[in-house]
Design a protein around this motif. Structure first.
Motif, short mmCIF file in Angstrom:
data_model
loop_
_atom_site.label_atom_id
_atom_site.label_comp_id
_atom_site.label_asym_id
_atom_site.label_seq_id
_atom_site.Cartn_x
_atom_site.Cartn_y
_atom_site.Cartn_z
N SER A 162 0.92 -1.18 -0.02
CA SER A 162 -0.11 -0.01 -0.06
C SER A 162 0.84 1.40 0.02
CB SER A 162 -0.97 0.20 1.24
OG SER A 162 -1.72 1.24 1.31
N VAL A 163 1.93 1.45 0.76
CA VAL A 163 2.78 2.37 0.79
C VAL A 163 3.38 2.63 -0.55
CG1 VAL A 163 4.94 3.37 1.83
CG2 VAL A 163 3.37 2.18 3.40
N ILE A 164 3.94 1.37 -1.02
CA ILE A 164 4.46 1.59 -2.59
C ILE A 164 3.57 2.01 -3.41
CG2 ILE A 164 5.44 0.23 -4.37
CD1 ILE A 164 7.04 -1.59 -2.25
N LEU A 206 10.66 4.63 -14.11
CA LEU A 206 9.39 4.20 -13.49
C LEU A 206 8.90 3.12 -14.27
CD1 LEU A 206 7.51 5.00 -11.20
CD2 LEU A 206 6.45 6.47 -12.74
N ARG A 207 9.58 2.83 -15.26
CA ARG A 207 8.99 1.52 -15.98
C ARG A 207 9.25 0.45 -15.32
NH1 ARG A 207 11.29 3.55 -21.97
NH2 ARG A 207 9.99 5.35 -22.07
N ARG A 208 10.29 0.39 -14.39
CA ARG A 208 10.71 -0.93 -13.66
C ARG A 208 9.85 -0.93 -12.60
NH1 ARG A 208 15.18 -0.90 -11.44
NH2 ARG A 208 15.86 1.03 -11.55
N LYS A 209 9.83 -2.28 -11.95
CA LYS A 209 9.20 -2.26 -10.73
C LYS A 209 10.26 -1.93 -9.56
CE LYS A 209 6.78 -5.95 -8.08
NZ LYS A 209 6.26 -7.39 -8.01
N ASP A 211 11.56 -0.61 -5.68
CA ASP A 211 11.25 -1.08 -4.36
C ASP A 211 10.80 0.52 -3.60
OD1 ASP A 211 13.61 0.19 -3.90
OD2 ASP A 211 14.71 -1.59 -3.69
N LEU A 212 10.36 0.37 -2.43
CA LEU A 212 10.16 1.47 -1.76
C LEU A 212 11.19 2.51 -1.63
CD1 LEU A 212 7.86 3.03 -0.17
CD2 LEU A 212 8.49 1.92 1.94
N ASP A 213 12.48 2.28 -1.24
CA ASP A 213 13.76 3.11 -1.23
C ASP A 213 13.93 3.85 -2.52
OD1 ASP A 213 13.95 2.45 1.47
OD2 ASP A 213 15.52 0.80 1.08
N THR A 214 13.91 3.18 -3.58
CA THR A 214 14.15 3.74 -4.78
C THR A 214 13.11 4.39 -5.35
OG1 THR A 214 15.07 1.54 -5.50
CG2 THR A 214 14.41 3.16 -7.23
N LEU A 215 11.84 4.23 -5.04
CA LEU A 215 10.52 5.30 -5.34
C LEU A 215 10.85 6.51 -4.52
CD1 LEU A 215 7.39 2.80 -5.36
CD2 LEU A 215 8.48 4.40 -7.39
N GLU A 216 11.17 6.33 -3.09
CA GLU A 216 11.27 7.63 -2.34
C GLU A 216 12.50 8.51 -3.05
OE1 GLU A 216 11.18 6.13 1.78
OE2 GLU A 216 9.22 6.20 2.01
N THR A 217 13.27 7.88 -3.24
CA THR A 217 14.74 8.69 -3.75
C THR A 217 14.11 9.47 -5.07
OG1 THR A 217 16.16 7.02 -2.94
CG2 THR A 217 16.93 8.50 -4.69
#
Length: 375
Positions: A162-164, A206-209, A211-217
């Protein structure tokens, strides 16, 4: 029902996973019974945390399906003694070698326990009344013992997902803001190439799946990018431009285009004459209630028509500053004449204004395009 063995048949050595699975099968269950399909649903969500793949989970689903009761209850016979051939058929023809590998993975993960008979076959021994005395096969009791653990892991995984999803949503929205602000800034003559490159890299990421850390960066980088674009746009907006809204009074409309980069007086007599423009852009004439006799009439008319096409005041004013009011009016007339071929009149006029600043815009070329369309 009695269990008498925990070691594997034949030459297969005993492993730490087998010993742990056997210990789990013998441990007191924290709950008296659980719905086996609820456990499977939770385990499907949390399978990565238990080190099993989706295909391994599919084999466990077969074992659970062979067990006749919906509930896994303490004290019931929870050993599945179906043969490999039966399990393979229920797994849609999975090769037995593959099946054995996934069964071993389930044992190592501590989700089932293995009880092998003296000859390695799976069967159940019953007493004179038909009750099971002893069974050899795969014990599902570890699922009962670990049901609460599996449920908690599934809940944590759902929260993580959900956070992701929320972070990914933020990134998509920030990308939209960045893209539209960059287009606006470019339309105002700002060089946004470096910012556009950063946005392109973010879109590829963003085309890749992620993880949360990468998304936040990525989100933090986009926040910085959007902030920079907003500052750029704010500078453009704060620059001295025309009034904030078009007035119904023609005299006011005329005043707000009196200070372009090119003076209106400099453009009279240059380029096509008014009659030529009107002949090549006849679609504007129905809007001219009092006719168009002079260039002043023409520029006032186009200032009134521009908002009808979706061209906002800042875009129209910027075009007047870049081209001069007559050329800007001719450009809008050309846009009106070709309105069915232009997706975004505002963006198109901003592009023309940018070309005009670089000396690459020609009203003759613009009118030539309307002539080709008419042909």
């Amino acid at each position: 029902m009695q269990t008498v063995t925990t070691t594997p048949f034949g030459r297969r050595p005993v492993t730490a996973g087998q010993i742990e699975s056997a210990a789990l099968a013998a441990r007191p269950a924290p709950v008296p019974q659980v719905d086996k399909w609820e456990v499977m649903k939770d385990l499907s969500t949390a399978r990565a945390g238990f080190g099993i793949s989706d295909r391994t989970l599919a084999v466990l689903n077969v074992l659970v399906g062979v067990h006749s009761e919906r509930m896994l209850a303490d004290g019931d016979m929870l050993i599945v003694y179906a043969s490999n051939a039966t399990l393979s058929a229920r797994a849609h023809g999975m090769p037995e070698s593959t099946l054995r590998r996934h069964l071993a993975a389930l044992v190592e993960a501590g989700l089932i326990a293995r009880h092998d008979s003296p000859n390695g076959k799976r069967y159940v021994r019953r007493d004179g009344d038909g009750d099971a005395m002893r069974a050899f096969g795969f014990d599902l009791r570890p699922l009962l013992v670990r049901a609460c653990e599996i449920a908690l892991a599934a809940r944590a995984e759902r929260q993580r997902l959900s956070v992701i999803a929320a972070r990914r949503e933020e990134v998509v929205l920030l990308m939209r803001d960045a893209g539209k602000l960059a287009d606006y800034a470019a339309g105002q003559g700002t060089n946004t190439d470096a910012l556009a490159d950063r946005l392109l890299l973010a879109k590829r990421e963003l085309r890749r799946k992620l993880d949360l850390d990468t998304l936040e960066t990525l989100r933090d980088a986009l926040v910085s990018l959007v902030d920079k674009l907003r500052e750029t746009v704010a500078v453009e907006v704060e620059a001295p431009v025309a009034p904030t809204e078009l007035s119904a009074c023609d005299s006011q409309n005329e005043r707000h285009i009196q200070e372009p980069d090119k003076k209106q007086s400099d453009l009279k007599g240059q380029g096509p004459d008014l009659r030529t423009v009107l002949n090549r852009c006849p679609d504007i004439l129905p809007y001219a209630d009092d006719g168009v006799r002079t260039w002043d009439d023409f520029t006032r008319l186009m200032a009134r028509i521009a908002p009808m096409t979706g061209i906002d005041l800042p875009t129209w004013t910027d075009a007047c500053r870049a081209m001069g009011p007559i050329e800007a009016a001719i450009a809008v007339a050309g846009i009106v004449q070709r309105i069915g071929m232009i997706r975004s009149p505002g963006a198109y006029l901003r592009t023309l204004a940018k070309k005009a600043r670089g000396g690459a815009f020609s009203v003759d070329q613009m009118l030539g395009q309307t002539t080709r369309q008419a042909a």
